[in-house]
Design a protein around this motif. Structure first.
Motif, PDB file in Angstrom:
ATOM      1  N   PRO A   1       0.843  -1.205   0.000  1.00  0.00           N
ATOM      2  CA  PRO A   1       0.000   0.000   0.000  1.00  0.00           C
ATOM      3  C   PRO A   1       0.877   1.253   0.000  1.00  0.00           C
ATOM      4  CG  PRO A   1      -0.725  -1.559   1.681  1.00  0.00           C
ATOM      5  CD  PRO A   1       0.601  -2.048   1.182  1.00  0.00           C
ATOM      6  N   SER A   2       0.425   2.286  -0.663  1.00  0.00           N
ATOM      7  CA  SER A   2       1.243   3.498  -0.802  1.00  0.00           C
ATOM      8  C   SER A   2       1.567   4.139   0.538  1.00  0.00           C
ATOM      9  CB  SER A   2       0.535   4.510  -1.705  1.00  0.00           C
ATOM     10  OG  SER A   2      -0.739   4.846  -1.188  1.00  0.00           O
ATOM     11  N   ASP A   3       0.654   4.029   1.529  1.00  0.00           N
ATOM     12  CA  ASP A   3       0.929   4.663   2.811  1.00  0.00           C
ATOM     13  C   ASP A   3       1.969   3.909   3.633  1.00  0.00           C
ATOM     14  OD1 ASP A   3      -0.658   2.473   3.410  1.00  0.00           O
ATOM     15  OD2 ASP A   3      -1.945   3.537   4.820  1.00  0.00           O
ATOM     16  N   GLU A   4       2.356   2.709   3.186  1.00  0.00           N
ATOM     17  CA  GLU A   4       3.396   1.960   3.869  1.00  0.00           C
ATOM     18  C   GLU A   4       4.783   2.243   3.298  1.00  0.00           C
ATOM     19  OE1 GLU A   4       2.562  -2.201   4.125  1.00  0.00           O
ATOM     20  OE2 GLU A   4       0.615  -1.904   5.130  1.00  0.00           O
ATOM     21  N   LEU A   5       4.843   2.884   2.137  1.00  0.00           N
ATOM     22  CA  LEU A   5       6.131   3.217   1.544  1.00  0.00           C
ATOM     23  C   LEU A   5       6.774   4.374   2.291  1.00  0.00           C
ATOM     24  CD1 LEU A   5       5.265   3.133  -2.275  1.00  0.00           C
ATOM     25  CD2 LEU A   5       6.165   1.283  -0.853  1.00  0.00           C
ATOM     26  N   LEU A   6       8.089   4.328   2.428  1.00  0.00           N
ATOM     27  CA  LEU A   6       8.788   5.446   3.051  1.00  0.00           C
ATOM     28  C   LEU A   6       8.654   6.692   2.182  1.00  0.00           C
ATOM     29  CD1 LEU A   6      12.164   3.995   4.386  1.00  0.00           C
ATOM     30  CD2 LEU A   6       9.989   4.287   5.607  1.00  0.00           C
TER      31      LEU A   6
ATOM     32  N   ARG B   1       8.912   5.453  -9.309  1.00  0.00           N
ATOM     33  CA  ARG B   1       8.582   6.443  -8.283  1.00  0.00           C
ATOM     34  C   ARG B   1       8.432   7.806  -8.950  1.00  0.00           C
ATOM     35  NH1 ARG B   1       8.889   5.538  -2.272  1.00  0.00           N
ATOM     36  NH2 ARG B   1       9.069   7.800  -2.214  1.00  0.00           N
ATOM     37  N   PRO B   2       7.276   8.467  -8.808  1.00  0.00           N
ATOM     38  CA  PRO B   2       7.110   9.781  -9.433  1.00  0.00           C
ATOM     39  C   PRO B   2       8.035  10.842  -8.856  1.00  0.00           C
ATOM     40  CG  PRO B   2       5.233   9.253  -8.018  1.00  0.00           C
ATOM     41  CD  PRO B   2       6.048   8.012  -8.125  1.00  0.00           C
ATOM     42  N   ASP B   3       8.543  10.599  -7.637  1.00  0.00           N
ATOM     43  CA  ASP B   3       9.446  11.560  -6.993  1.00  0.00           C
ATOM     44  C   ASP B   3      10.900  11.135  -7.090  1.00  0.00           C
ATOM     45  OD1 ASP B   3       9.118   9.343  -5.365  1.00  0.00           O
ATOM     46  OD2 ASP B   3       8.404  10.459  -3.613  1.00  0.00           O
TER      47      ASP B   3
ATOM     48  N   THR C   1      14.140  -1.785   2.681  1.00  0.00           N
ATOM     49  CA  THR C   1      13.050  -2.061   1.758  1.00  0.00           C
ATOM     50  C   THR C   1      12.191  -0.816   1.574  1.00  0.00           C
ATOM     51  OG1 THR C   1      11.511  -2.812   3.465  1.00  0.00           O
ATOM     52  CG2 THR C   1      13.005  -4.466   2.526  1.00  0.00           C
ATOM     53  N   ALA C   2      11.341  -0.857   0.553  1.00  0.00           N
ATOM     54  CA  ALA C   2      10.505   0.302   0.241  1.00  0.00           C
ATOM     55  C   ALA C   2       9.561   0.643   1.387  1.00  0.00           C
ATOM     56  CB  ALA C   2       9.708   0.041  -1.038  1.00  0.00           C
ATOM     57  N   ASP C   3       9.205  -0.358   2.207  1.00  0.00           N
ATOM     58  CA  ASP C   3       8.320  -0.090   3.344  1.00  0.00           C
ATOM     59  C   ASP C   3       9.083   0.055   4.659  1.00  0.00           C
ATOM     60  OD1 ASP C   3       9.011  -2.770   3.365  1.00  0.00           O
ATOM     61  OD2 ASP C   3       7.026  -3.489   3.973  1.00  0.00           O
TER      62      ASP C   3
ATOM     63  N   THR D   1      14.393  -5.459  10.545  1.00  0.00           N
ATOM     64  CA  THR D   1      14.261  -4.464  11.611  1.00  0.00           C
ATOM     65  C   THR D   1      13.335  -3.359  11.112  1.00  0.00           C
ATOM     66  OG1 THR D   1      16.502  -4.921  12.422  1.00  0.00           O
ATOM     67  CG2 THR D   1      15.498  -2.819  13.066  1.00  0.00           C
ATOM     68  N   ASP D   2      12.279  -3.109  11.846  1.00  0.00           N
ATOM     69  CA  ASP D   2      11.241  -2.171  11.414  1.00  0.00           C
ATOM     70  C   ASP D   2      11.652  -0.736  11.728  1.00  0.00           C
ATOM     71  OD1 ASP D   2       8.985  -0.779  10.770  1.00  0.00           O
ATOM     72  OD2 ASP D   2       7.634  -1.890  12.099  1.00  0.00           O
ATOM     73  N   LEU D   3      12.221  -0.056  10.730  1.00  0.00           N
ATOM     74  CA  LEU D   3      12.601   1.348  10.909  1.00  0.00           C
ATOM     75  C   LEU D   3      11.432   2.282  10.669  1.00  0.00           C
ATOM     76  CD1 LEU D   3      16.161   1.587   9.300  1.00  0.00           C
ATOM     77  CD2 LEU D   3      15.521   1.072  11.664  1.00  0.00           C
ATOM     78  N   ARG D   4      10.481   1.874   9.842  1.00  0.00           N
ATOM     79  CA  ARG D   4       9.348   2.763   9.548  1.00  0.00           C
ATOM     80  C   ARG D   4       8.562   3.074  10.818  1.00  0.00           C
ATOM     81  NH1 ARG D   4       5.524  -0.217   6.261  1.00  0.00           N
ATOM     82  NH2 ARG D   4       4.494  -0.670   8.240  1.00  0.00           N
TER      83      ARG D   4
END
Length: 335
Positions: free
Chosen positions: A47-52, A82-84, A271-273, A286-289
């Motif tokens: 999901p887009s809201d999970e991407l950094l 990625r558009p950005d 990773t992207a998330d 390791t969950d950095l988000r």
């Protein structure tokens, strides 16, 4: 000017490996469906809201650079989706410590983006090109886009990129007879070709060791047409390299399966998330988000980076009964 962290601040694991290379995946999505990476359909996307966000990944990168990271490689999926992407490159290239920012891409969007990326500070490109035959490109990628990939390569040249590398994965019975043609293509255009052994990271889980084209097979094929001389120094580079026909031209092989190079590995992956992985084949993350979005300060992020590195395994266990393929496929991990 490069930052030279003290040993106490550097990302050093319990085996003495000092980590200098951060791979950042920008998305799990791709514009191709390579058979050795993805199934034909049915992939669940993040999901887009999970991407950094740009700010989140830049912050992790800034902390990592302060602790010894010198190169940042942008991967995917396909990072150019990625558009950005131009903003991402500009932010990372401007970090204090001046890390080298490079990218692995399929090249399809480079005709529009090569110049903006170069202007933003991207230093080098790795472009995937497994075959020179259009029918095989369609078979391998499940998309008829070889002309776009070649146009992207040409656009990179026009934009002034140098040191471009071509990555080729050989699939038995499909393109494994193209070793010589691929190397001649690279030599004629001044690229460094790297053959990559197919790894057990395909989301379809169809990999078998018997079906993989090995480094020894690649060398045997090339040696019938070229004189290859080993490059004596390798350092932490994933590719073994050989000079070709007594020239300065080089060909490499990344033999993660049959000639593992874990003992010199200096890479970590984001990773992207926002999950930090100490090894491509790791099953732990390791969950950095969550830390970032909970307001953790830079010291807490640095501590998480350090812990992940210190607990890194000595190497992967491909070939042993204990090996289990990671839950994520390559497109979700980032190469």
């Amino acid at each position: 000017m490069s930052i030279a962290p003290t040993l106490e601040r550097a990302l050093v694991d319990r085996f003495g490996r000092r980590h200098r290379d951060l791979r950042i995946s920008l998305t799990d999505r791709c514009s191709l469906r390579c058979t050795y990476c993805m199934p034909a359909d049915g992939m669940p996307w993040l999901p887009s809201d999970e991407l950094l966000t740009v700010a989140e990944m830049t912050r992790v990168a800034a902390v990592a650079v302060r602790h010894g990271i010198q190169e940042i490689r942008l991967t995917g999926g396909e990072p150019l989706l990625r558009p950005d992407i131009v903003e991402i490159v500009a932010e990372l290239a401007a970090l204090p410590g001046a890390p080298e920012v490079s990218m692995t891409t399929n090249g399809l969007r480079l005709p529009a983006l090569a110049v903006p990326l170069r202007d933003a500070g991207l230093s080098r490109l790795n472009l995937s090109l497994d075959t020179l035959r259009r029918d095989r490109y369609v078979r391998l990628t499940r998309r008829d886009r070889m002309d776009q990939a070649l146009d992207g390569l040409a656009a990179a040249d026009r934009a002034g990129f140098t040191g471009t590398k071509l990555n080729a994965v050989l699939v038995r019975g499909v393109n494994d007879d193209e070793t010589v043609d691929l190397l001649r293509f690279a030599l004629d255009r001044g690229y460094e070709l790297r053959f990559i052994e197919q790894m057990p990271l395909d989301a379809g889980r169809t990999w078998t060791r018997e079906g993989m084209v090995t480094a020894d097979e690649v060398l045997a094929s090339l040696s019938g047409s070229f004189d290859l001389f080993p490059v004596p120094t390798r350092g932490a580079a994933p590719a073994e390299r050989w000079t070709v026909d007594g020239t300065d031209a080089v060909v490499g092989i990344v033999a993660s399966v049959t000639r593992p190079f874990c003992g010199a590995c200096d890479r970590i992956r984001l990773t992207a998330d926002g999950q930090l992985r100490s090894c491509l084949f790791a099953r732990e993350e390791t969950d950095l988000r969550t830390l970032l979005r909970a307001g953790a300060d830079d010291d807490r992020i640095a501590a998480a980076l350090g812990l992940a590195v210190r607990t890194k395994a000595a190497g992967h266990t491909i070939g042993s009964p204990s090996f289990r393929q990671p839950d994520r496929g390559m497109s979700a991990i980032g190469g």
